[in-house]
Motif scaffolding. Structure first.
Motif, PDB file in Angstrom:
ATOM      1  N   SER A 100       4.443  12.147  -2.109  1.00  0.00           N
ATOM      2  CA  SER A 100       3.819  13.104  -3.011  1.00  0.00           C
ATOM      3  C   SER A 100       2.743  13.855  -2.242  1.00  0.00           C
ATOM      4  O   SER A 100       2.263  13.394  -1.200  1.00  0.00           O
ATOM      5  CB  SER A 100       3.201  12.381  -4.211  1.00  0.00           C
ATOM      6  OG  SER A 100       2.589  13.297  -5.102  1.00  0.00           O
ATOM      7  N   SER A 101       2.375  15.011  -2.748  1.00  0.00           N
ATOM      8  CA  SER A 101       1.310  15.774  -2.112  1.00  0.00           C
ATOM      9  C   SER A 101       0.446  16.449  -3.159  1.00  0.00           C
ATOM     10  O   SER A 101       0.883  16.716  -4.287  1.00  0.00           O
ATOM     11  CB  SER A 101       1.877  16.828  -1.157  1.00  0.00           C
ATOM     12  OG  SER A 101       2.626  17.794  -1.872  1.00  0.00           O
ATOM     13  N   LEU A 102      -0.794  16.676  -2.760  1.00  0.00           N
ATOM     14  CA  LEU A 102      -1.742  17.445  -3.565  1.00  0.00           C
ATOM     15  C   LEU A 102      -2.243  18.587  -2.692  1.00  0.00           C
ATOM     16  O   LEU A 102      -2.755  18.350  -1.587  1.00  0.00           O
ATOM     17  CB  LEU A 102      -2.908  16.556  -3.996  1.00  0.00           C
ATOM     18  CG  LEU A 102      -4.229  17.238  -4.376  1.00  0.00           C
ATOM     19  CD1 LEU A 102      -4.053  18.222  -5.514  1.00  0.00           C
ATOM     20  CD2 LEU A 102      -5.277  16.198  -4.708  1.00  0.00           C
TER      21      LEU A 102
ATOM     22  N   THR B 277      -4.507  20.077   1.914  1.00  0.00           N
ATOM     23  CA  THR B 277      -3.395  19.267   1.423  1.00  0.00           C
ATOM     24  C   THR B 277      -3.591  17.819   1.832  1.00  0.00           C
ATOM     25  O   THR B 277      -3.966  17.534   2.973  1.00  0.00           O
ATOM     26  CB  THR B 277      -2.044  19.758   1.982  1.00  0.00           C
ATOM     27  OG1 THR B 277      -1.874  21.145   1.682  1.00  0.00           O
ATOM     28  CG2 THR B 277      -0.900  18.979   1.361  1.00  0.00           C
ATOM     29  N   THR B 278      -3.322  16.908   0.919  1.00  0.00           N
ATOM     30  CA  THR B 278      -3.286  15.486   1.214  1.00  0.00           C
ATOM     31  C   THR B 278      -1.921  14.939   0.844  1.00  0.00           C
ATOM     32  O   THR B 278      -1.300  15.388  -0.125  1.00  0.00           O
ATOM     33  CB  THR B 278      -4.406  14.713   0.493  1.00  0.00           C
ATOM     34  OG1 THR B 278      -4.233  13.305   0.709  1.00  0.00           O
ATOM     35  CG2 THR B 278      -4.430  14.968  -1.001  1.00  0.00           C
ATOM     36  N   TYR B 279      -1.452  13.970   1.629  1.00  0.00           N
ATOM     37  CA  TYR B 279      -0.095  13.454   1.475  1.00  0.00           C
ATOM     38  C   TYR B 279      -0.126  11.957   1.191  1.00  0.00           C
ATOM     39  O   TYR B 279      -0.957  11.222   1.713  1.00  0.00           O
ATOM     40  CB  TYR B 279       0.704  13.698   2.755  1.00  0.00           C
ATOM     41  CG  TYR B 279       0.818  15.143   3.140  1.00  0.00           C
ATOM     42  CD1 TYR B 279      -0.132  15.740   3.968  1.00  0.00           C
ATOM     43  CD2 TYR B 279       1.872  15.932   2.670  1.00  0.00           C
ATOM     44  CE1 TYR B 279      -0.037  17.078   4.314  1.00  0.00           C
ATOM     45  CE2 TYR B 279       1.980  17.264   3.026  1.00  0.00           C
ATOM     46  CZ  TYR B 279       1.017  17.829   3.842  1.00  0.00           C
ATOM     47  OH  TYR B 279       1.119  19.152   4.188  1.00  0.00           O
ATOM     48  N   CYS B 280       0.846  11.549   0.424  1.00  0.00           N
ATOM     49  CA  CYS B 280       0.946  10.149   0.022  1.00  0.00           C
ATOM     50  C   CYS B 280       2.392   9.705   0.268  1.00  0.00           C
ATOM     51  O   CYS B 280       3.326  10.354  -0.220  1.00  0.00           O
ATOM     52  CB  CYS B 280       0.579  10.059  -1.453  1.00  0.00           C
ATOM     53  SG  CYS B 280       0.415   8.423  -2.094  1.00  0.00           S
ATOM     54  N   ASN B 281       2.575   8.615   1.010  1.00  0.00           N
ATOM     55  CA  ASN B 281       3.913   8.176   1.370  1.00  0.00           C
ATOM     56  C   ASN B 281       4.105   6.701   1.060  1.00  0.00           C
ATOM     57  O   ASN B 281       3.215   5.887   1.310  1.00  0.00           O
ATOM     58  CB  ASN B 281       4.172   8.405   2.865  1.00  0.00           C
ATOM     59  CG  ASN B 281       4.091   9.863   3.233  1.00  0.00           C
ATOM     60  OD1 ASN B 281       4.824  10.694   2.724  1.00  0.00           O
ATOM     61  ND2 ASN B 281       3.162  10.194   4.112  1.00  0.00           N
TER      62      ASN B 281
ATOM     63  N   GLN C  14       0.816  -1.193   0.000  1.00  0.00           N
ATOM     64  CA  GLN C  14       0.000   0.000   0.000  1.00  0.00           C
ATOM     65  C   GLN C  14       0.858   1.254   0.000  1.00  0.00           C
ATOM     66  O   GLN C  14       2.018   1.248   0.402  1.00  0.00           O
ATOM     67  CB  GLN C  14      -0.877   0.008   1.249  1.00  0.00           C
ATOM     68  CG  GLN C  14      -2.048  -0.940   1.189  1.00  0.00           C
ATOM     69  CD  GLN C  14      -3.326  -0.229   0.792  1.00  0.00           C
ATOM     70  OE1 GLN C  14      -3.402   0.982   0.837  1.00  0.00           O
ATOM     71  NE2 GLN C  14      -4.334  -0.971   0.400  1.00  0.00           N
ATOM     72  N   VAL C  15       0.254   2.316  -0.449  1.00  0.00           N
ATOM     73  CA  VAL C  15       0.790   3.639  -0.175  1.00  0.00           C
ATOM     74  C   VAL C  15      -0.050   4.221   0.954  1.00  0.00           C
ATOM     75  O   VAL C  15      -1.259   4.016   1.005  1.00  0.00           O
ATOM     76  CB  VAL C  15       0.721   4.555  -1.410  1.00  0.00           C
ATOM     77  CG1 VAL C  15       1.799   4.209  -2.392  1.00  0.00           C
ATOM     78  CG2 VAL C  15      -0.639   4.496  -2.082  1.00  0.00           C
ATOM     79  N   MET C  16       0.612   4.915   1.871  1.00  0.00           N
ATOM     80  CA  MET C  16      -0.073   5.507   3.010  1.00  0.00           C
ATOM     81  C   MET C  16      -0.531   6.902   2.620  1.00  0.00           C
ATOM     82  O   MET C  16       0.283   7.726   2.177  1.00  0.00           O
ATOM     83  CB  MET C  16       0.873   5.572   4.210  1.00  0.00           C
ATOM     84  CG  MET C  16       1.375   4.223   4.659  1.00  0.00           C
ATOM     85  SD  MET C  16       0.036   3.084   5.069  1.00  0.00           S
ATOM     86  CE  MET C  16      -0.716   3.955   6.434  1.00  0.00           C
ATOM     87  N   GLN C  17      -1.797   7.155   2.817  1.00  0.00           N
ATOM     88  CA  GLN C  17      -2.331   8.452   2.435  1.00  0.00           C
ATOM     89  C   GLN C  17      -2.970   9.098   3.676  1.00  0.00           C
ATOM     90  O   GLN C  17      -3.785   8.473   4.353  1.00  0.00           O
ATOM     91  CB  GLN C  17      -3.373   8.292   1.326  1.00  0.00           C
ATOM     92  CG  GLN C  17      -3.703   9.575   0.632  1.00  0.00           C
ATOM     93  CD  GLN C  17      -4.564   9.384  -0.600  1.00  0.00           C
ATOM     94  OE1 GLN C  17      -4.793   8.276  -1.090  1.00  0.00           O
ATOM     95  NE2 GLN C  17      -5.060  10.493  -1.117  1.00  0.00           N
ATOM     96  N   ILE C  18      -2.615  10.331   3.953  1.00  0.00           N
ATOM     97  CA  ILE C  18      -3.161  11.055   5.094  1.00  0.00           C
ATOM     98  C   ILE C  18      -3.505  12.484   4.715  1.00  0.00           C
ATOM     99  O   ILE C  18      -2.885  13.041   3.793  1.00  0.00           O
ATOM    100  CB  ILE C  18      -2.151  11.079   6.280  1.00  0.00           C
ATOM    101  CG1 ILE C  18      -0.792  11.636   5.844  1.00  0.00           C
ATOM    102  CG2 ILE C  18      -2.024   9.708   6.908  1.00  0.00           C
ATOM    103  CD1 ILE C  18       0.145  11.908   7.000  1.00  0.00           C
ATOM    104  N   PRO C  19      -4.516  13.052   5.376  1.00  0.00           N
ATOM    105  CA  PRO C  19      -5.400  12.422   6.350  1.00  0.00           C
ATOM    106  C   PRO C  19      -6.474  11.583   5.672  1.00  0.00           C
ATOM    107  O   PRO C  19      -6.597  11.618   4.452  1.00  0.00           O
ATOM    108  CB  PRO C  19      -6.019  13.641   7.046  1.00  0.00           C
ATOM    109  CG  PRO C  19      -6.099  14.664   5.967  1.00  0.00           C
ATOM    110  CD  PRO C  19      -4.867  14.465   5.127  1.00  0.00           C
ATOM    111  N   GLN C  20      -7.251  10.856   6.444  1.00  0.00           N
ATOM    112  CA  GLN C  20      -8.333  10.064   5.868  1.00  0.00           C
ATOM    113  C   GLN C  20      -9.519  10.958   5.527  1.00  0.00           C
ATOM    114  O   GLN C  20     -10.199  10.742   4.534  1.00  0.00           O
ATOM    115  CB  GLN C  20      -8.759   8.973   6.849  1.00  0.00           C
ATOM    116  CG  GLN C  20      -9.709   7.949   6.245  1.00  0.00           C
ATOM    117  CD  GLN C  20      -9.982   6.799   7.190  1.00  0.00           C
ATOM    118  OE1 GLN C  20      -9.468   6.744   8.301  1.00  0.00           O
ATOM    119  NE2 GLN C  20     -10.803   5.857   6.750  1.00  0.00           N
TER     120      GLN C  20
END
Lengths: 114, 110
Positions: free
Chosen positions: B72-74, B20-24, B3-9
């Motif tokens: 990555s971030s959006l 902003t949403t983050y993907c790690n 998986q890629v971890m995406q925060i926040p839910q």
């Protein structure tokens, strides 16, 4: 524009029934996918196919099978539906093998198993 | 698949606020893609990032790919009600299918 069409938008089936979810894409894409989407779990890959008559298991294949007899059509089969298979199912396609290819999704099929 | 971890839910913002949403990922990515799913709809491709440190903009949306290609971030500037939906990142690696994060659901309060 790419069009991925899922035959049924909403279905209600009984436990133990055999369920067919049909998907057709019109852009001659090589790859087709079936995902399942549940709240809090995101998109989980069930099966995928890179070619006609070819299939590969995704992350959650248990309880499902697939069929790809023609390039444009990819069917998801629930041999004996169970209530834990109540979910939204998304079919998708992409042009060629490789992670750099954009995935195009169908509108989804909402399946309720009672 | 990993998986890629995406925060926040979930994220609730007032209209006009930024988001902003983050993907790690624990592994280096060959590329990352972002998708948006409107309520009741299906995911739609937004953008793909391939190069280390890449930044791309689409109107009020800014997408970044980390220097190490592991995150990555959006970012959405001055959110509008039309931004409501779930944003997914998806990691690409070789010839394997995309692996999606669990998504960030954005609510915008007018």
């Amino acid at each position: 524009d790419v069009k991925v069409t899922q035959s049924s938008r909403y279905l209600v089936k009984r436990t133990g029934e055999k369920v067919f979810l049909e998907c057709v894409q019109d852009m001659d894409h090589e790859n087709m996918f079936w995902y399942r989407q549940d709240p809090g779990l995101g998109l989980r890959l069930i099966y995928f196919s890179y070619d006609v008559k070819m299939k590969e298991k995704g992350d959650i294949p248990e309880g499902y099978s697939v069929s790809r007899e023609k390039k444009e059509r990819f069917s998801l089969i629930l041999e004996s539906a169970s209530t834990n298979q109540t979910s939204m199912y998304l079919c998708a396609s992409s042009q060629a093998r490789g992670a750099a290819n954009t995935i195009y999704f169908g509108e989804g099929s909402w399946l309720t198993v009672v | 698949g990993q998986q890629v971890m995406q925060i926040p839910q979930y994220q609730h913002v007032q209209e006009g606020e930024d988001f902003t949403t983050y993907c790690n990922s624990s592994t280096t990515l060959s590329n990352i893609q972002w998708y948006k799913q409107r309520p009741g709809g299906h995911p739609v491709f937004l953008i793909q990032l391939v190069k280390s440190g890449e930044v791309k903009k689409q109107k009020r949306l800014t997408f970044q790919f980390g220097e190490a290609k592991k995150n990555s971030s959006l970012h959405i500037t001055a959110t509008q009600t039309t931004d409501v939906g779930t944003y997914f990142c998806a990691k690409g690696s070789g010839n394997t299918p995309l692996v999606f994060g669990k998504g960030t659901r954005l609510s915008v309060i007018a």
